[in-house]
Design a protein around this motif. Structure first.
Motif, mmCIF file in Angstrom:
data_model
loop_
_atom_site.group_PDB
_atom_site.id
_atom_site.type_symbol
_atom_site.label_atom_id
_atom_site.label_comp_id
_atom_site.label_asym_id
_atom_site.label_seq_id
_atom_site.Cartn_x
_atom_site.Cartn_y
_atom_site.Cartn_z
ATOM 1 N N VAL A 169 15.042 39.819 -20.082
ATOM 2 C CA VAL A 169 15.455 38.912 -21.153
ATOM 3 C C VAL A 169 16.951 38.949 -21.445
ATOM 4 C CG1 VAL A 169 13.191 38.990 -22.272
ATOM 5 C CG2 VAL A 169 14.981 40.585 -23.001
ATOM 6 N N ARG A 170 17.680 39.944 -20.911
ATOM 7 C CA ARG A 170 19.087 40.090 -21.298
ATOM 8 C C ARG A 170 20.073 39.952 -20.130
ATOM 9 N NH1 ARG A 170 19.073 42.402 -26.532
ATOM 10 N NH2 ARG A 170 21.234 43.086 -26.403
ATOM 11 N N THR A 171 19.633 40.155 -18.906
ATOM 12 C CA THR A 171 20.546 40.114 -17.765
ATOM 13 C C THR A 171 20.486 38.754 -17.084
ATOM 14 O OG1 THR A 171 20.170 42.479 -17.419
ATOM 15 C CG2 THR A 171 21.220 41.249 -15.617
ATOM 16 N N PRO A 172 21.599 38.010 -17.055
ATOM 17 C CA PRO A 172 21.590 36.674 -16.438
ATOM 18 C C PRO A 172 21.556 36.768 -14.913
ATOM 19 C CG PRO A 172 23.803 37.250 -17.161
ATOM 20 C CD PRO A 172 22.903 38.359 -17.634
ATOM 21 N N PRO A 173 21.233 35.674 -14.236
ATOM 22 C CA PRO A 173 21.182 35.688 -12.767
ATOM 23 C C PRO A 173 22.587 35.798 -12.164
ATOM 24 C CG PRO A 173 20.885 33.466 -13.592
ATOM 25 C CD PRO A 173 20.894 34.358 -14.792
ATOM 26 N N PHE A 176 18.237 27.297 -15.985
ATOM 27 C CA PHE A 176 18.199 28.535 -15.221
ATOM 28 C C PHE A 176 16.774 29.082 -15.108
ATOM 29 C CE2 PHE A 176 22.578 28.190 -16.544
ATOM 30 C CZ PHE A 176 23.296 28.704 -15.476
ATOM 31 N N GLY A 177 15.790 28.222 -15.332
ATOM 32 C CA GLY A 177 14.405 28.643 -15.188
ATOM 33 C C GLY A 177 14.042 29.774 -16.118
ATOM 34 N N TRP A 178 13.382 30.797 -15.581
ATOM 35 C CA TRP A 178 12.933 31.904 -16.423
ATOM 36 C C TRP A 178 14.072 32.793 -16.891
ATOM 37 C CZ3 TRP A 178 13.536 36.874 -14.342
ATOM 38 C CH2 TRP A 178 13.794 36.938 -12.968
ATOM 39 N N LYS A 179 15.295 32.520 -16.439
ATOM 40 C CA LYS A 179 16.461 33.274 -16.873
ATOM 41 C C LYS A 179 17.303 32.492 -17.899
ATOM 42 C CE LYS A 179 16.870 37.415 -14.978
ATOM 43 N NZ LYS A 179 17.161 38.612 -15.794
ATOM 44 N N THR A 180 16.805 31.356 -18.346
ATOM 45 C CA THR A 180 17.580 30.515 -19.261
ATOM 46 C C THR A 180 17.931 31.255 -20.556
ATOM 47 O OG1 THR A 180 16.662 28.462 -18.380
ATOM 48 C CG2 THR A 180 17.566 28.369 -20.600
ATOM 49 N N GLY A 181 16.991 32.018 -21.091
ATOM 50 C CA GLY A 181 17.241 32.743 -22.334
ATOM 51 C C GLY A 181 18.378 33.745 -22.215
ATOM 52 N N ILE A 186 20.086 24.181 -21.242
ATOM 53 C CA ILE A 186 21.238 24.525 -22.067
ATOM 54 C C ILE A 186 22.343 23.494 -21.867
ATOM 55 C CG2 ILE A 186 22.918 26.311 -22.660
ATOM 56 C CD1 ILE A 186 21.141 28.333 -21.233
ATOM 57 N N ALA A 187 22.769 22.884 -22.972
ATOM 58 C CA ALA A 187 23.911 21.975 -22.940
ATOM 59 C C ALA A 187 25.157 22.735 -23.371
ATOM 60 C CB ALA A 187 23.666 20.790 -23.868
ATOM 61 N N ILE A 238 7.135 37.042 -28.276
ATOM 62 C CA ILE A 238 7.471 36.997 -26.844
ATOM 63 C C ILE A 238 8.203 35.695 -26.523
ATOM 64 C CG2 ILE A 238 6.497 36.853 -24.523
ATOM 65 C CD1 ILE A 238 4.285 38.762 -25.498
ATOM 66 N N GLU A 239 7.724 34.580 -27.096
ATOM 67 C CA GLU A 239 8.416 33.301 -26.885
ATOM 68 C C GLU A 239 9.846 33.368 -27.418
ATOM 69 O OE1 GLU A 239 8.290 28.545 -28.124
ATOM 70 O OE2 GLU A 239 6.822 29.934 -29.005
ATOM 71 N N ALA A 240 10.013 33.961 -28.611
ATOM 72 C CA ALA A 240 11.345 34.054 -29.225
ATOM 73 C C ALA A 240 12.301 34.859 -28.355
ATOM 74 C CB ALA A 240 11.225 34.689 -30.610
ATOM 75 N N LEU A 241 11.853 36.018 -27.889
ATOM 76 C CA LEU A 241 12.717 36.878 -27.086
ATOM 77 C C LEU A 241 12.977 36.277 -25.713
ATOM 78 C CD1 LEU A 241 11.101 40.269 -28.114
ATOM 79 C CD2 LEU A 241 13.409 39.508 -28.707
ATOM 80 N N TYR A 242 12.024 35.549 -25.183
ATOM 81 C CA TYR A 242 12.208 34.874 -23.902
ATOM 82 C C TYR A 242 13.277 33.792 -24.014
ATOM 83 C CZ TYR A 242 11.193 31.664 -20.038
ATOM 84 O OH TYR A 242 11.299 30.832 -18.945
ATOM 85 N N LYS A 243 13.302 33.096 -25.164
ATOM 86 C CA LYS A 243 14.273 32.020 -25.344
ATOM 87 C C LYS A 243 15.657 32.541 -25.707
ATOM 88 C CE LYS A 243 11.098 28.252 -26.340
ATOM 89 N NZ LYS A 243 10.581 27.273 -27.329
#
Length: 574
Positions: A32-36, A62-67, A92-93, A218-223
């Motif tokens: 949830v914290r490290t970007p691609p 960024f798919g599942w890494k958008t958050g 993300i805009a 889980i939704e909140a932390l994912y986003k």
């Protein structure tokens, strides 16, 4: 399927979900914290491509890494509020100011190149636009947090999709008078709020909402994963999720425990408890749920509560937790209308400000008043105050409740209509006029966790007549020494701030018979014999008490201490 089997199945599901998250907790923070890789290059290319096109907004997925990318862009942004997700959802805009300052923005995405430390405080409050006392706590905490650190960002996790962040903040300003720096308030809109709605769980509601809050967290932390998890609404099963998924500090503000020993005791003391299998199964269900609830406290860093009553229960439920009382911000500074230094000029009337619901015990007030009126006929120099019932009606059921109260007053007890008045759904300005001109304020609810209406009475100069339980007894209508400007232990004529009553209809009445509390009927008769000088002294003393204890300033001071006492927040991994 039998209730016991349903219960055991749901418990297995929730236990399995928690165990799975615990096992995965070593990997989840990275998730949830490290970007691609090369994400900065993608953002830079998107901005450059948009510059060549007319009126094009760079939007990235960024798919599942958008958050995790949204988090990094907020940390680098010149205007973090641009990264709310209501318009573009999972995409993300890039914000206009960041596009205009592209080179600096891209460089600020590298933590080592940032000249500031930015902490993201995540406030989990799925119904942030409700406009009640709980929301007032939320927005004062947000305002205080923003004022404490000019670099920090606050994220509001909400399910209020029917409105926008700008509209929500506009309502906050109108309702509560709080002006927030909107550029540092990010709204993350959650799609799965229905899972914490009690209507979704007509049976086993507590357990259903607990499971739903896990899904929503889980939704909140994912986003978007924050640096601090702040729950200001009361969803304790989100705390282990925040710890396991993001490994961040957890702050809570508890208005009331979702289950307490009082509830268990009340159920077990019902006359037919031993012979009723349904009640015994319910007791077992509540008991197991209490054990699960108790376990969530071990994931809390600082637990704040709204009153002594709530604090005492939380200490029993979460004994190892750092818990402290922070009274709600009641804006008492704005309710000090006038000083009656020249004499008592208020009308002889008592207001009852409460939603029209049975638990507010309006009928007890009416019955006690009718009995006092009969007694008054035998007394001399006694004049009872007029009763003014003020409250909102949310549903048709509430409106029918008001009609029943009117029948009780005017048909059953034949009370004179000039002595009883009902004001439903009136404007706040009208309510303030009654607060400004009345003499007494009544609260008859049993175990009112706090009692903000009682604070409003006292701040407005009214003399509180309140039930001797919970918040009004332990926190609000307390003995006060005006010379010391502090609370004292002994209540006498020089420290009194109001009057208490008990009633045989109280669930715990037998426990307090030795306290010798009067009934409301007797309180009506007692206060009716008070002199203007006595009324003035109590009024002034009560105002000083609540102004000291329940002001917005006092709330901010204590909330700041919570932020200062948090464990050191790791910023290196940003």
């Amino acid at each position: 399927m039998p209730s016991s089997k349903i219960l055991s199945t749901l418990l297995l599901i929730i236990a399995g979900a928690l165990f799975s998250l615990k096992v995965l907790s070593g990997f989840l923070p990275h998730f949830v914290r490290t970007p691609p890789v090369k994400w900065r290059k993608r953002v830079n290319r998107a901005i450059l491509a948009a510059e060549k096109a007319t009126k094009k907004i760079p939007v990235l997925d960024f798919g599942w890494k958008t958050g995790s990318v949204r988090r990094q862009m907020i940390l680098a942004s010149f205007k973090p509020s641009d990264y709310s997700n209501r318009v573009y959802g999972s995409k993300i805009a890039v914000g206009p100011e960041d596009r205009q300052n592209r080179e600096t923005f891209i460089n600020r995405m590298i933590p080592a190149k940032r000249t500031y430390n930015r902490v993201i405080y995540g406030f989990f409050h799925p119904y942030c636009d409700a406009g009640g006392g709980g929301e007032k706590v939320l927005w004062k905490a947000v305002e205080t947090t923003l004022q404490k650190d000019s670099n920090c960002v606050t994220v509001i996790y909400t399910g209020d999709f029917e409105t926008s962040g700008e509209e929500i903040l506009s309502k906050v300003s109108k309702r509560f008078g709080y002006e927030l720096e909107s550029s540092r308030v990010v709204f993350v809109f959650l799609r799965m709020r229905r899972y914490v709605d009690p209507k979704t769980w007509p049976r086993l509601t507590l357990l259903g909402q607990a499971m739903g809050s896990i899904v929503l967290a889980i939704e909140a932390l994912y986003k978007l994963s924050p640096d601090v998890w702040c729950d200001t609404m009361g969803y304790p099963f989100t705390y282990p999720i925040a710890k396991w998924v993001a490994r961040i500090p957890v702050i809570t503000y508890t208005h009331y425990p979702i289950i307490s020993s009082d509830m268990l005791d009340k159920l077990s003391q019902m006359p037919n408890f031993k012979s009723n299998i349904g009640l015994r199964l319910k007791f077992l269900y509540w008991r197991i749920f209490m054990i699960l609830y108790s376990g969530t406290g071990s994931y809390v860093d600082i637990a704040s509560t709204n009153s002594t009553w709530t604090q005492n229960h939380i200490k029993k439920i979460w004994p190892i937790c750092d818990s402290r009382i922070i009274y709600p911000p009641c804006s008492t500074e704005n309710l000090i209308f006038k000083e009656e230094s020249s004499g008592w000029e208020r009308e002889n009337q008592a207001v009852i400000i409460a939603q029209f619901r049975p638990e507010k015990r309006h009928s007890l007030i009416v019955t006690s008043y009718a009995s006092a009126l009969e007694k008054q006929k035998l007394e001399k120099n006694v004049k009872l105050p007029k009763l003014v019932f003020i409250g909102s009606t949310r549903t048709e059921e509430d409106r029918q409740y008001v009609e029943k109260l009117k029948k009780l007053c005017f048909d059953e007890y034949t009370l004179p209509k000039e002595l009883v008045e009902f004001k439903t759904d009136c404007e706040y300005t009208i309510m303030k006029d009654y607060l400004r001109n009345s003499t007494y304020g009544i609260n008859a609810m049993w175990n009112e966790h706090f009692g903000i209406s009682v604070v409003e009475y006292a701040a407005s100069g009214l003399i509180p007549l309140v039930h001797a339980s919970a918040g009004p007894l332990l926190d609000i209508v307390v003995p006060w020494d005006t010379k010391l400007n502090g609370q004292v232990s002994e209540c006498n004529d020089s420290t009194r701030t109001g009057f208490f009553f008990k009633d045989p209809s109280d669930p715990d009445f037998a426990k307090y018979t030795s306290k010798n509390y009067k009934t409301l009927r007797d309180i009506f008769l007692q206060v009716s014999e008070m002199s203007d000088e006595e009324k003035l002294a109590i009024s002034q003393r009560t105002k000083k008490c609540v102004l000291s204890k329940f002001s917005d300033t006092t709330f901010s001071e204590k909330w700041n201490r919570v932020l200062e006492d948090l464990p050191e927040i790791e910023l290196a991994h940003q």
